[in-house]
Design a protein around this motif. Structure first.
Motif, PDB file in Angstrom:
ATOM      1  N   VAL A 113     123.477  37.307  67.295  1.00 40.19           N
ATOM      2  CA  VAL A 113     123.565  36.387  68.639  1.00 40.19           C
ATOM      3  C   VAL A 113     123.833  37.424  69.648  1.00 40.19           C
ATOM      4  O   VAL A 113     123.069  37.286  70.926  1.00 40.19           O
ATOM      5  CB  VAL A 113     124.804  35.327  68.481  1.00 40.19           C
ATOM      6  CG1 VAL A 113     124.625  34.783  69.584  1.00 40.19           C
ATOM      7  CG2 VAL A 113     124.041  34.410  67.346  1.00 40.19           C
ATOM      8  N   ASP A 117     121.257  38.508  73.034  1.00 38.37           N
ATOM      9  CA  ASP A 117     121.774  37.871  74.234  1.00 38.37           C
ATOM     10  C   ASP A 117     121.428  38.867  75.464  1.00 38.37           C
ATOM     11  O   ASP A 117     122.305  39.817  75.903  1.00 38.37           O
ATOM     12  CB  ASP A 117     123.196  37.561  74.521  1.00 38.37           C
ATOM     13  CG  ASP A 117     123.602  36.923  75.770  1.00 38.37           C
ATOM     14  OD1 ASP A 117     122.734  36.399  76.307  1.00 38.37           O
ATOM     15  OD2 ASP A 117     124.706  36.607  75.934  1.00 38.37           O
ATOM     16  N   ARG A 118     120.110  39.210  75.746  1.00 35.67           N
ATOM     17  CA  ARG A 118     119.740  40.189  76.664  1.00 35.67           C
ATOM     18  C   ARG A 118     118.474  39.559  77.442  1.00 35.67           C
ATOM     19  O   ARG A 118     117.639  38.726  76.825  1.00 35.67           O
ATOM     20  CB  ARG A 118     119.148  41.517  76.163  1.00 35.67           C
ATOM     21  CG  ARG A 118     117.899  41.348  75.208  1.00 35.67           C
ATOM     22  CD  ARG A 118     117.613  42.613  74.640  1.00 35.67           C
ATOM     23  NE  ARG A 118     118.513  43.339  73.753  1.00 35.67           N
ATOM     24  CZ  ARG A 118     118.459  44.407  73.425  1.00 35.67           C
ATOM     25  NH1 ARG A 118     117.320  45.232  73.783  1.00 35.67           N
ATOM     26  NH2 ARG A 118     119.215  45.060  72.724  1.00 35.67           N
ATOM     27  N   LYS A 120     118.871  37.072  79.638  1.00 36.58           N
ATOM     28  CA  LYS A 120     118.990  35.657  79.655  1.00 36.58           C
ATOM     29  C   LYS A 120     119.399  35.152  80.875  1.00 36.58           C
ATOM     30  O   LYS A 120     120.050  36.042  81.657  1.00 36.58           O
ATOM     31  CB  LYS A 120     119.712  35.322  78.509  1.00 36.58           C
ATOM     32  CG  LYS A 120     119.579  35.802  77.107  1.00 36.58           C
ATOM     33  CD  LYS A 120     118.126  35.120  76.676  1.00 36.58           C
ATOM     34  CE  LYS A 120     118.090  35.416  75.186  1.00 36.58           C
ATOM     35  NZ  LYS A 120     116.594  35.092  74.854  1.00 36.58           N
ATOM     36  N   SER A 126     122.363  40.910  80.690  1.00 35.37           N
ATOM     37  CA  SER A 126     122.249  41.322  79.031  1.00 35.37           C
ATOM     38  C   SER A 126     123.761  41.806  78.704  1.00 35.37           C
ATOM     39  O   SER A 126     124.407  42.266  79.910  1.00 35.37           O
ATOM     40  CB  SER A 126     121.201  42.587  79.103  1.00 35.37           C
ATOM     41  OG  SER A 126     119.922  42.232  79.294  1.00 35.37           O
ATOM     42  N   PHE A 127     124.056  41.792  77.486  1.00 35.64           N
ATOM     43  CA  PHE A 127     125.311  42.133  76.849  1.00 35.64           C
ATOM     44  C   PHE A 127     125.688  43.864  77.048  1.00 35.64           C
ATOM     45  O   PHE A 127     127.065  44.003  77.332  1.00 35.64           O
ATOM     46  CB  PHE A 127     125.500  41.579  75.406  1.00 35.64           C
ATOM     47  CG  PHE A 127     124.549  42.649  74.645  1.00 35.64           C
ATOM     48  CD1 PHE A 127     125.427  43.656  73.988  1.00 35.64           C
ATOM     49  CD2 PHE A 127     123.432  42.729  74.387  1.00 35.64           C
ATOM     50  CE1 PHE A 127     124.747  44.626  73.197  1.00 35.64           C
ATOM     51  CE2 PHE A 127     122.810  43.782  73.380  1.00 35.64           C
ATOM     52  CZ  PHE A 127     123.472  44.466  72.872  1.00 35.64           C
ATOM     53  N   LYS A 207     122.218  30.155  80.312  1.00 32.70           N
ATOM     54  CA  LYS A 207     122.210  30.512  78.875  1.00 32.70           C
ATOM     55  C   LYS A 207     122.768  31.835  78.498  1.00 32.70           C
ATOM     56  O   LYS A 207     123.144  31.949  77.290  1.00 32.70           O
ATOM     57  CB  LYS A 207     120.642  30.702  78.671  1.00 32.70           C
ATOM     58  CG  LYS A 207     120.180  30.815  77.216  1.00 32.70           C
ATOM     59  CD  LYS A 207     118.861  30.630  77.194  1.00 32.70           C
ATOM     60  CE  LYS A 207     118.271  30.871  75.531  1.00 32.70           C
ATOM     61  NZ  LYS A 207     116.889  30.829  75.433  1.00 32.70           N
ATOM     62  N   PHE A 208     123.039  32.952  79.389  1.00 36.92           N
ATOM     63  CA  PHE A 208     123.666  34.016  79.028  1.00 36.92           C
ATOM     64  C   PHE A 208     125.107  33.882  78.591  1.00 36.92           C
ATOM     65  O   PHE A 208     125.547  34.468  77.475  1.00 36.92           O
ATOM     66  CB  PHE A 208     123.587  35.060  80.190  1.00 36.92           C
ATOM     67  CG  PHE A 208     124.326  36.383  80.005  1.00 36.92           C
ATOM     68  CD1 PHE A 208     123.713  37.339  79.054  1.00 36.92           C
ATOM     69  CD2 PHE A 208     125.431  36.483  80.575  1.00 36.92           C
ATOM     70  CE1 PHE A 208     124.577  38.392  78.844  1.00 36.92           C
ATOM     71  CE2 PHE A 208     126.089  37.638  80.238  1.00 36.92           C
ATOM     72  CZ  PHE A 208     125.545  38.609  79.521  1.00 36.92           C
ATOM     73  N   LEU A 211     125.379  31.972  75.086  1.00 38.97           N
ATOM     74  CA  LEU A 211     125.079  32.971  73.795  1.00 38.97           C
ATOM     75  C   LEU A 211     126.236  33.886  73.578  1.00 38.97           C
ATOM     76  O   LEU A 211     126.806  34.064  72.506  1.00 38.97           O
ATOM     77  CB  LEU A 211     123.812  33.656  74.019  1.00 38.97           C
ATOM     78  CG  LEU A 211     122.648  32.820  73.811  1.00 38.97           C
ATOM     79  CD1 LEU A 211     121.368  33.874  74.338  1.00 38.97           C
ATOM     80  CD2 LEU A 211     122.221  32.045  72.578  1.00 38.97           C
ATOM     81  N   ALA A 212     126.805  34.245  74.667  1.00 38.77           N
ATOM     82  CA  ALA A 212     128.092  35.116  74.466  1.00 38.77           C
ATOM     83  C   ALA A 212     129.419  34.415  73.879  1.00 38.77           C
ATOM     84  O   ALA A 212     129.796  34.781  73.077  1.00 38.77           O
ATOM     85  CB  ALA A 212     128.227  35.687  75.795  1.00 38.77           C
ATOM     86  N   SER A 215     128.558  33.868  70.408  1.00 45.66           N
ATOM     87  CA  SER A 215     129.058  35.238  69.240  1.00 45.66           C
ATOM     88  C   SER A 215     130.479  35.324  69.359  1.00 45.66           C
ATOM     89  O   SER A 215     130.977  35.770  68.228  1.00 45.66           O
ATOM     90  CB  SER A 215     128.541  36.222  70.026  1.00 45.66           C
ATOM     91  OG  SER A 215     128.720  37.447  69.685  1.00 45.66           O
TER      92      SER A 215
END
Length: 243
Positions: A113, A117-118, A120, A126-127, A207-208, A211-212, A215
């Protein structure tokens, strides 16, 4: 007639042969006064036994060797287990396998995940731009690889019913690795969670960060699984029992 009377007039002779002197020789004159016959007594069984016996002596070297053998027997772990102990060991093995599988799956999903997450959200973030997220990703990859190796080892052990090496170094190594990865995941998850909260407080929901956060939540699940694995490996270390 004179010769017969002289024979009757001889005093009786006695033969005394002490048992401890086998070399004593006694002589008995014959009836005609000729040379005496030599009688050599046979040594008794008791005297021969006493001469052939060797006294048993316990030296300091024998005592030291006996103490060393006893200490080795005490240090050597016993392979004899009661049915109750074998059932408990089987239960711990299965529970440990369940925690290993949980850690394996949670680590796999967590870093998957995070990698996804890039680019987003509205900011196209991005992560890899945040060191906390990179740290969390690396910790989950390490936990995933280690869990895969340990699962293979446990599955082979349960399928073949073969005892593993009972050397103390193996127990110390397994317990230390479980503890290290558990603390690593806890640290990485905490730092990534703080970064997510900071991002939400500055830019709002997106959304970013969603997702983080997913995770990071799975990373916390991995930490809990490794914590239970370290309890099982600590039990094996304290009891010196191969599980």
């Amino acid at each position: 007639m004179s010769s017969r009377s002289s024979l009757h007039s001889l005093p009786p002779t006695t033969i005394d042969s002490p048992p401890d002197s086998p070399n004593t020789v006694s002589s008995i004159p014959d009836s005609h006064g000729s040379s005496p016959h030599t009688v050599v007594p046979t040594p008794s069984v008791a005297s021969v036994a006493t001469k052939n016996e060797t006294p048993f002596r316990v030296t300091n070297a024998d005592l030291a060797e006996q103490k060393l053998g006893e200490s080795r027997r005490r240090l050597r772990p016993s392979f004899s287990t009661t049915p109750r102990e074998s059932k408990w060991t089987s239960f711990v093995r299965k529970a440990l396998l369940g925690f290993r599988v949980t850690a394996f799956v949670s680590c796999l999903v967590s870093f998957s995940v995070m990698v996804a997450d890039r680019d987003k959200g509205w900011a196209r973030d991005s992560f890899y731009q945040y060191k906390e997220f990179r740290f969390c990703l690396a910790a989950n990859v390490i936990g995933f690889v280690y869990s895969a190796f340990m699962i293979c080892d446990l599955v082979y052990l349960l399928s073949t019913s073969i005892r593993r090496s009972r050397h103390n170094l193996r127990h110390f190594l397994e317990f230390a690795l479980d503890q290290m990865i558990a603390y690593l995941l806890a640290s990485a998850s905490t730092s990534a969670s703080i970064r997510v909260d900071d991002w939400l407080s500055n830019w709002g929901a997106d959304k970013f960060p969603s997702l983080a956060r997913a995770s990071v939540s799975l990373s916390f699940v991995s930490f809990v699984s490794f914590a239970f694995c370290s309890l099982a490996s600590g039990y094996a270390l304290c009891s010196l029992r191969s599980i």
